[in-house]
Design a protein around this motif. Structure first.
Motif, PDB file in Angstrom:
ATOM      1  N   VAL A  84      19.658  -3.958  57.975  1.00 53.07           N
ATOM      2  CA  VAL A  84      18.220  -4.212  57.885  1.00 53.07           C
ATOM      3  C   VAL A  84      17.716  -3.797  56.512  1.00 53.07           C
ATOM      4  O   VAL A  84      18.393  -3.080  55.777  1.00 53.07           O
ATOM      5  CB  VAL A  84      17.438  -3.438  58.982  1.00 53.07           C
ATOM      6  CG1 VAL A  84      17.837  -3.896  60.370  1.00 53.07           C
ATOM      7  CG2 VAL A  84      17.600  -1.938  58.838  1.00 53.07           C
ATOM      8  N   TYR A  85      16.529  -4.259  56.196  1.00 57.82           N
ATOM      9  CA  TYR A  85      15.796  -3.759  55.036  1.00 57.82           C
ATOM     10  C   TYR A  85      14.477  -3.234  55.571  1.00 57.82           C
ATOM     11  O   TYR A  85      13.758  -3.936  56.299  1.00 57.82           O
ATOM     12  CB  TYR A  85      15.550  -4.853  53.993  1.00 57.82           C
ATOM     13  CG  TYR A  85      14.912  -4.294  52.738  1.00 57.82           C
ATOM     14  CD1 TYR A  85      15.696  -3.847  51.688  1.00 57.82           C
ATOM     15  CD2 TYR A  85      13.528  -4.174  52.623  1.00 57.82           C
ATOM     16  CE1 TYR A  85      15.126  -3.294  50.546  1.00 57.82           C
ATOM     17  CE2 TYR A  85      12.947  -3.631  51.487  1.00 57.82           C
ATOM     18  CZ  TYR A  85      13.751  -3.195  50.456  1.00 57.82           C
ATOM     19  OH  TYR A  85      13.185  -2.644  49.327  1.00 57.82           O
ATOM     20  N   VAL A  86      14.138  -1.979  55.234  1.00 58.20           N
ATOM     21  CA  VAL A  86      12.922  -1.336  55.728  1.00 58.20           C
ATOM     22  C   VAL A  86      11.916  -1.253  54.591  1.00 58.20           C
ATOM     23  O   VAL A  86      12.134  -0.560  53.599  1.00 58.20           O
ATOM     24  CB  VAL A  86      13.228   0.061  56.302  1.00 58.20           C
ATOM     25  CG1 VAL A  86      11.951   0.703  56.840  1.00 58.20           C
ATOM     26  CG2 VAL A  86      14.295  -0.012  57.382  1.00 58.20           C
ATOM     27  N   GLN A  87      10.817  -1.979  54.755  1.00 52.12           N
ATOM     28  CA  GLN A  87       9.759  -2.031  53.751  1.00 52.12           C
ATOM     29  C   GLN A  87       8.612  -1.131  54.185  1.00 52.12           C
ATOM     30  O   GLN A  87       8.091  -1.256  55.298  1.00 52.12           O
ATOM     31  CB  GLN A  87       9.251  -3.470  53.609  1.00 52.12           C
ATOM     32  CG  GLN A  87       8.146  -3.634  52.594  1.00 52.12           C
ATOM     33  CD  GLN A  87       7.631  -5.067  52.535  1.00 52.12           C
ATOM     34  OE1 GLN A  87       7.659  -5.781  53.522  1.00 52.12           O
ATOM     35  NE2 GLN A  87       7.160  -5.470  51.377  1.00 52.12           N
ATOM     36  N   GLY A  88       8.224  -0.208  53.313  1.00 55.26           N
ATOM     37  CA  GLY A  88       7.097   0.658  53.606  1.00 55.26           C
ATOM     38  C   GLY A  88       5.791  -0.106  53.582  1.00 55.26           C
ATOM     39  O   GLY A  88       5.622  -1.048  52.801  1.00 55.26           O
ATOM     40  N   LEU A  89       4.857   0.277  54.417  1.00 54.67           N
ATOM     41  CA  LEU A  89       3.534  -0.330  54.456  1.00 54.67           C
ATOM     42  C   LEU A  89       2.490   0.754  54.234  1.00 54.67           C
ATOM     43  O   LEU A  89       2.777   1.946  54.389  1.00 54.67           O
ATOM     44  CB  LEU A  89       3.297  -1.018  55.805  1.00 54.67           C
ATOM     45  CG  LEU A  89       4.257  -2.142  56.188  1.00 54.67           C
ATOM     46  CD1 LEU A  89       3.945  -2.653  57.596  1.00 54.67           C
ATOM     47  CD2 LEU A  89       4.181  -3.289  55.185  1.00 54.67           C
ATOM     48  N   ASN A  90       1.299   0.366  53.880  1.00 58.33           N
ATOM     49  CA  ASN A  90       0.173   1.294  53.733  1.00 58.33           C
ATOM     50  C   ASN A  90       0.466   2.441  52.773  1.00 58.33           C
ATOM     51  O   ASN A  90       0.149   3.590  53.037  1.00 58.33           O
ATOM     52  CB  ASN A  90      -0.252   1.842  55.100  1.00 58.33           C
ATOM     53  CG  ASN A  90      -0.584   0.741  56.075  1.00 58.33           C
ATOM     54  OD1 ASN A  90      -1.228  -0.238  55.726  1.00 58.33           O
ATOM     55  ND2 ASN A  90      -0.124   0.879  57.305  1.00 58.33           N
ATOM     56  N   GLY A  91       1.124   2.140  51.658  1.00 61.70           N
ATOM     57  CA  GLY A  91       1.384   3.139  50.635  1.00 61.70           C
ATOM     58  C   GLY A  91       2.692   3.891  50.779  1.00 61.70           C
ATOM     59  O   GLY A  91       3.054   4.678  49.905  1.00 61.70           O
ATOM     60  N   VAL A 127       4.896   9.978  59.847  1.00 62.35           N
ATOM     61  CA  VAL A 127       4.832   8.906  60.836  1.00 62.35           C
ATOM     62  C   VAL A 127       4.021   7.799  60.210  1.00 62.35           C
ATOM     63  O   VAL A 127       3.024   8.058  59.534  1.00 62.35           O
ATOM     64  CB  VAL A 127       4.152   9.390  62.141  1.00 62.35           C
ATOM     65  CG1 VAL A 127       3.961   8.251  63.120  1.00 62.35           C
ATOM     66  CG2 VAL A 127       4.943  10.514  62.768  1.00 62.35           C
ATOM     67  N   GLY A 128       4.450   6.567  60.377  1.00 64.26           N
ATOM     68  CA  GLY A 128       3.699   5.465  59.795  1.00 64.26           C
ATOM     69  C   GLY A 128       4.225   4.125  60.232  1.00 64.26           C
ATOM     70  O   GLY A 128       4.951   4.009  61.226  1.00 64.26           O
ATOM     71  N   GLN A 129       3.871   3.112  59.468  1.00 66.37           N
ATOM     72  CA  GLN A 129       4.252   1.733  59.772  1.00 66.37           C
ATOM     73  C   GLN A 129       5.183   1.200  58.695  1.00 66.37           C
ATOM     74  O   GLN A 129       4.981   1.468  57.507  1.00 66.37           O
ATOM     75  CB  GLN A 129       3.020   0.842  59.855  1.00 66.37           C
ATOM     76  CG  GLN A 129       2.102   1.119  61.031  1.00 66.37           C
ATOM     77  CD  GLN A 129       2.749   0.808  62.367  1.00 66.37           C
ATOM     78  OE1 GLN A 129       2.864   1.675  63.204  1.00 66.37           O
ATOM     79  NE2 GLN A 129       3.171  -0.419  62.565  1.00 66.37           N
ATOM     80  N   VAL A 130       6.186   0.452  59.134  1.00 65.90           N
ATOM     81  CA  VAL A 130       7.095  -0.234  58.232  1.00 65.90           C
ATOM     82  C   VAL A 130       7.314  -1.642  58.746  1.00 65.90           C
ATOM     83  O   VAL A 130       7.061  -1.944  59.921  1.00 65.90           O
ATOM     84  CB  VAL A 130       8.461   0.490  58.111  1.00 65.90           C
ATOM     85  CG1 VAL A 130       8.321   1.820  57.397  1.00 65.90           C
ATOM     86  CG2 VAL A 130       9.128   0.648  59.453  1.00 65.90           C
ATOM     87  N   ARG A 131       7.767  -2.484  57.873  1.00 65.04           N
ATOM     88  CA  ARG A 131       8.206  -3.831  58.248  1.00 65.04           C
ATOM     89  C   ARG A 131       9.720  -3.847  58.108  1.00 65.04           C
ATOM     90  O   ARG A 131      10.253  -3.512  57.046  1.00 65.04           O
ATOM     91  CB  ARG A 131       7.567  -4.891  57.348  1.00 65.04           C
ATOM     92  CG  ARG A 131       8.057  -6.288  57.690  1.00 65.04           C
ATOM     93  CD  ARG A 131       7.084  -7.379  57.293  1.00 65.04           C
ATOM     94  NE  ARG A 131       5.827  -7.161  57.972  1.00 65.04           N
ATOM     95  CZ  ARG A 131       4.637  -7.408  57.442  1.00 65.04           C
ATOM     96  NH1 ARG A 131       4.539  -7.875  56.227  1.00 65.04           N
ATOM     97  NH2 ARG A 131       3.547  -7.193  58.124  1.00 65.04           N
ATOM     98  N   VAL A 132      10.397  -4.232  59.164  1.00 65.66           N
ATOM     99  CA  VAL A 132      11.849  -4.260  59.175  1.00 65.66           C
ATOM    100  C   VAL A 132      12.308  -5.712  59.107  1.00 65.66           C
ATOM    101  O   VAL A 132      11.903  -6.547  59.914  1.00 65.66           O
ATOM    102  CB  VAL A 132      12.414  -3.578  60.443  1.00 65.66           C
ATOM    103  CG1 VAL A 132      13.930  -3.677  60.483  1.00 65.66           C
ATOM    104  CG2 VAL A 132      11.960  -2.118  60.497  1.00 65.66           C
ATOM    105  N   TYR A 133      13.140  -5.993  58.106  1.00 63.86           N
ATOM    106  CA  TYR A 133      13.739  -7.312  57.930  1.00 63.86           C
ATOM    107  C   TYR A 133      15.149  -7.253  58.492  1.00 63.86           C
ATOM    108  O   TYR A 133      15.990  -6.496  57.998  1.00 63.86           O
ATOM    109  CB  TYR A 133      13.776  -7.690  56.452  1.00 63.86           C
ATOM    110  CG  TYR A 133      12.400  -7.851  55.849  1.00 63.86           C
ATOM    111  CD1 TYR A 133      11.823  -9.116  55.742  1.00 63.86           C
ATOM    112  CD2 TYR A 133      11.675  -6.745  55.416  1.00 63.86           C
ATOM    113  CE1 TYR A 133      10.541  -9.267  55.202  1.00 63.86           C
ATOM    114  CE2 TYR A 133      10.408  -6.892  54.880  1.00 63.86           C
ATOM    115  CZ  TYR A 133       9.847  -8.146  54.781  1.00 63.86           C
ATOM    116  OH  TYR A 133       8.588  -8.292  54.265  1.00 63.86           O
TER     117      TYR A 133
END
Length: 136
Positions: A84-91, A127-133
């Motif tokens: 996977v590729y984990v992209q950080g969101l919200n900074g 704790v936060g949000q990420v987008r997983v590809y």
């Protein structure tokens, strides 16, 4: 602008079209809540020298200090062994390329646990949000 995307396996995921994909060759994206873990006794219940210390649910052995990119997932959402590729969101910065090699008792549904070498360190110890590809 958010839109629903149907992946190859028929699951519906949500994608924010205003965020550029940092990778190509992915089969789907999943927005997930993230937490972090390390190999300490508090996180994993084992100490160095204990049987199974550093061994993930898939059998992969994490070597502390190598900054390995290992994630724990719900195997019903992302199968173990998937890249996977984990992209950080919200900074949050990107975690980057990783291997889905572990699972955890609290990791159900669209949750992901990011491995870090040291308890409480790094930009992902929150704790936060990420987008997983999910990669091919």
């Amino acid at each position: 602008v958010a839109s629903n995307v149907i992946s190859r396996d028929g699951q519906t995921t949500t994608r924010n079209d205003n965020i550029e994909a940092p990778v190509s060759g992915y089969t789907k994206t999943i927005d997930m809540r993230f937490t972090s873990y390390c190999l300490c006794k508090k996180c994993c219940g084992k100490s160095p020298g204990d049987k199974g210390y550093g061994v993930t649910a898939s059998g992969y052995v994490i070597t502390p200090g190598k900054n390995e990119k290992i994630v724990a997932v719900d195997p019903k959402v992302i199968p173990l062994g998937t890249k996977v590729y984990v992209q950080g969101l919200n900074g949050t910065p990107d975690y980057g390329y990783a291997l889905a090699a572990d699972k955890g008792g609290a990791i159900k549904g669209n949750r992901i646990d990011l491995y870090v070498d040291e308890h409480g360190s790094g930009p992902w110890w929150t704790v936060g949000q990420v987008r997983v590809y999910v990669l091919d």
